[in-house]
Design a protein around this motif. Structure first.
Motif, PDB file in Angstrom:
ATOM      1  N   LYS A  95       5.022   9.301   9.677  1.00 44.88           N
ATOM      2  CA  LYS A  95       4.637   7.871   9.228  1.00 44.88           C
ATOM      3  C   LYS A  95       3.295   7.496   9.163  1.00 44.88           C
ATOM      4  O   LYS A  95       2.711   7.072   8.081  1.00 44.88           O
ATOM      5  CB  LYS A  95       5.628   7.061  10.114  1.00 44.88           C
ATOM      6  CG  LYS A  95       5.416   5.351   9.647  1.00 44.88           C
ATOM      7  CD  LYS A  95       6.101   4.703  10.483  1.00 44.88           C
ATOM      8  CE  LYS A  95       6.280   2.938  10.295  1.00 44.88           C
ATOM      9  NZ  LYS A  95       7.168   2.366  11.156  1.00 44.88           N
ATOM     10  N   LYS A  99       0.484   6.999   3.984  1.00 48.57           N
ATOM     11  CA  LYS A  99      -0.328   6.249   3.239  1.00 48.57           C
ATOM     12  C   LYS A  99      -1.458   7.079   2.651  1.00 48.57           C
ATOM     13  O   LYS A  99      -1.841   6.876   1.418  1.00 48.57           O
ATOM     14  CB  LYS A  99      -0.688   4.774   3.908  1.00 48.57           C
ATOM     15  CG  LYS A  99       0.369   3.780   3.899  1.00 48.57           C
ATOM     16  CD  LYS A  99      -0.433   2.324   4.364  1.00 48.57           C
ATOM     17  CE  LYS A  99       0.684   1.448   4.220  1.00 48.57           C
ATOM     18  NZ  LYS A  99       0.313  -0.068   4.791  1.00 48.57           N
ATOM     19  N   GLN A 287       8.986   5.524   1.323  1.00 50.47           N
ATOM     20  CA  GLN A 287       8.040   4.971   2.417  1.00 50.47           C
ATOM     21  C   GLN A 287       8.203   3.677   2.765  1.00 50.47           C
ATOM     22  O   GLN A 287       8.380   3.246   3.722  1.00 50.47           O
ATOM     23  CB  GLN A 287       6.739   5.430   1.974  1.00 50.47           C
ATOM     24  CG  GLN A 287       5.482   5.017   3.225  1.00 50.47           C
ATOM     25  CD  GLN A 287       4.664   4.174   2.765  1.00 50.47           C
ATOM     26  OE1 GLN A 287       4.230   4.074   1.686  1.00 50.47           O
ATOM     27  NE2 GLN A 287       4.000   3.150   3.991  1.00 50.47           N
ATOM     28  N   THR A 288       8.259   2.822   1.626  1.00 51.05           N
ATOM     29  CA  THR A 288       8.357   1.250   2.022  1.00 51.05           C
ATOM     30  C   THR A 288       9.715   1.042   2.487  1.00 51.05           C
ATOM     31  O   THR A 288       9.786  -0.110   3.295  1.00 51.05           O
ATOM     32  CB  THR A 288       7.994   0.361   0.834  1.00 51.05           C
ATOM     33  OG1 THR A 288       8.676   1.131  -0.461  1.00 51.05           O
ATOM     34  CG2 THR A 288       6.390   0.505   0.422  1.00 51.05           C
ATOM     35  N   ASP A 291       9.991   2.043   5.885  1.00 53.04           N
ATOM     36  CA  ASP A 291       9.146   1.216   6.992  1.00 53.04           C
ATOM     37  C   ASP A 291      10.043  -0.241   6.875  1.00 53.04           C
ATOM     38  O   ASP A 291       9.644  -1.097   7.928  1.00 53.04           O
ATOM     39  CB  ASP A 291       7.800   1.147   6.379  1.00 53.04           C
ATOM     40  CG  ASP A 291       7.142   2.399   6.388  1.00 53.04           C
ATOM     41  OD1 ASP A 291       7.371   3.240   7.192  1.00 53.04           O
ATOM     42  OD2 ASP A 291       5.832   2.401   6.106  1.00 53.04           O
TER      43      ASP A 291
END
Length: 346
Positions: A95, A99, A287-288, A291
């Motif tokens: 995690k 980004k 990823q989003t 999250d």
């Protein structure tokens, strides 16, 4: 407001992660293809490096080789991330790095696109390289006894036979250089003496070409010498029987070969680039959406994924502000360092 927001449930996240895992391993194969294309082009250019003026033409194959290696590395890592994405314990390790990894992927895609464009745009540079290199190669055609140039005759002859061409721009280029070595000239002959004296530089120039310029498809036996002298041959007109020799110059022939090769590689690279962009977008959604899960231990809850957290203008504005802050921070540090040095200087 988030750009291109999509709602995900657990089933969709699983399918997205599995699909991206499969796509990344296909991209590893695509990276191997890019590497192979670059290696093949480099070998083809190396084969004829004797008739090329410099190494600028190797920029494209070197770039393809480098991008192929990076593609294999990045997509192997992305495949591992997608495999671990649905395990909360394993995903927690990735995690913090996702980004920066996505930013690197975006930069990689930009560079890959530029490399694909270079495959189409470097024709002019290649033309100049070939033109000057062939000109020098033809000059050294006669130097069969000079170390470093003794194989130039064979190189030029094989080139003209393979690509069915003659000279740099055409067969008349051979009329302007002495391509017959002095060791094969009879200097006691009046004809040889007259030809050398008639030339300012003292070169033996003839209206003839090497045997490799002959076109075997012509019904007439090849005429290599006195090409422009109609009276020297029976029923001959050099303006209408140029098919006796290859008409096309070797620069045009080689440029056409390498251009078609690089254009094909550019198309393949662009298709792979589109595939890589699709994977990067998919990774961003994965990823989003992960999250956005409120409680990672309750993976069945719904979440939202998006491409950008804000709109494009807002994202661009935030990026510019971060760059300005970074610049100001560096400036403050520099001023602080100067202030600290001043008392020491006193």
């Amino acid at each position: 407001m988030a750009l291109l927001k999509v709602k995900f449930d657990q089933k969709k996240r699983v399918k997205l992660a599995q699909g991206l895992w499969l796509m990344n391993w296909f991209s590893v194969l695509a990276g191997i293809i890019i590497f192979s294309l670059g290696l093949f082009l480099k070998i083809e250019l190396r084969k004829r490096s004797d008739v090329m003026n410099n190494s600028e033409s190797h920029f494209v194959p070197n770039s393809l080789i480098g991008m192929g290696v990076l593609s294999c590395v990045f997509n192997s890592l992305a495949g591992k991330i997608c495999y671990d994405a649905l395990d909360p314990a394993k995903y927690a390790r990735w995690k913090p790095w996702l980004k920066p990894y996505l930013a690197i992927c975006v930069l990689f895609n930009i560079i890959l696109f530029l490399v694909a464009l270079c495959c189409f745009l470097l024709r002019g540079s290649l033309e100049n390289t070939l033109g000057q290199g062939l000109k020098n190669g033809m000059k050294y055609y006669r130097d069969t006894d000079t170390p470093g140039r003794c194989f130039m005759k064979k190189t030029i002859d094989m080139l003209q036979i393979e690509f069915k061409c003659c000279g740099n721009n055409g067969f008349r280029d051979w009329f302007e250089i002495q391509w017959i070595s002095n060791r094969y000239l009879d200097f006691s002959s009046k004809e040889v003496k007259d030809r050398i004296k008639s030339n300012v530089d003292g070169r033996y120039l003839v209206d003839g070409v090497p045997f490799s310029c002959c076109n075997p498809s012509s019904p007439r036996p090849c005429i290599q010498y006195q090409i422009t002298n109609n009276s020297a041959h029976y029923s001959y007109d050099h303006q209408t029987e140029e098919l006796n020799l290859w008409v096309r110059g070797c620069r045009a022939a080689l440029l056409s070969y390498y251009s078609s090769l690089m254009n094909s590689m550019g198309v393949v690279t662009l298709l792979i680039w589109l595939f890589e962009v699709t994977i990067t977008i998919g990774l961003r959604y994965l990823q989003t959406s992960l999250d956005g899960v409120s409680n990672p231990e309750e993976s069945e809850s719904d979440s939202e994924g998006w491409l950008l957290e804000k709109s494009v203008p807002e994202t661009w504005k935030a990026f510019l502000e971060s760059v300005k802050k970074l610049g100001k921070g560096n400036q403050v540090e520099a001023e602080g360092a100067d202030a600290g040095q001043a008392p020491e200087a006193g």
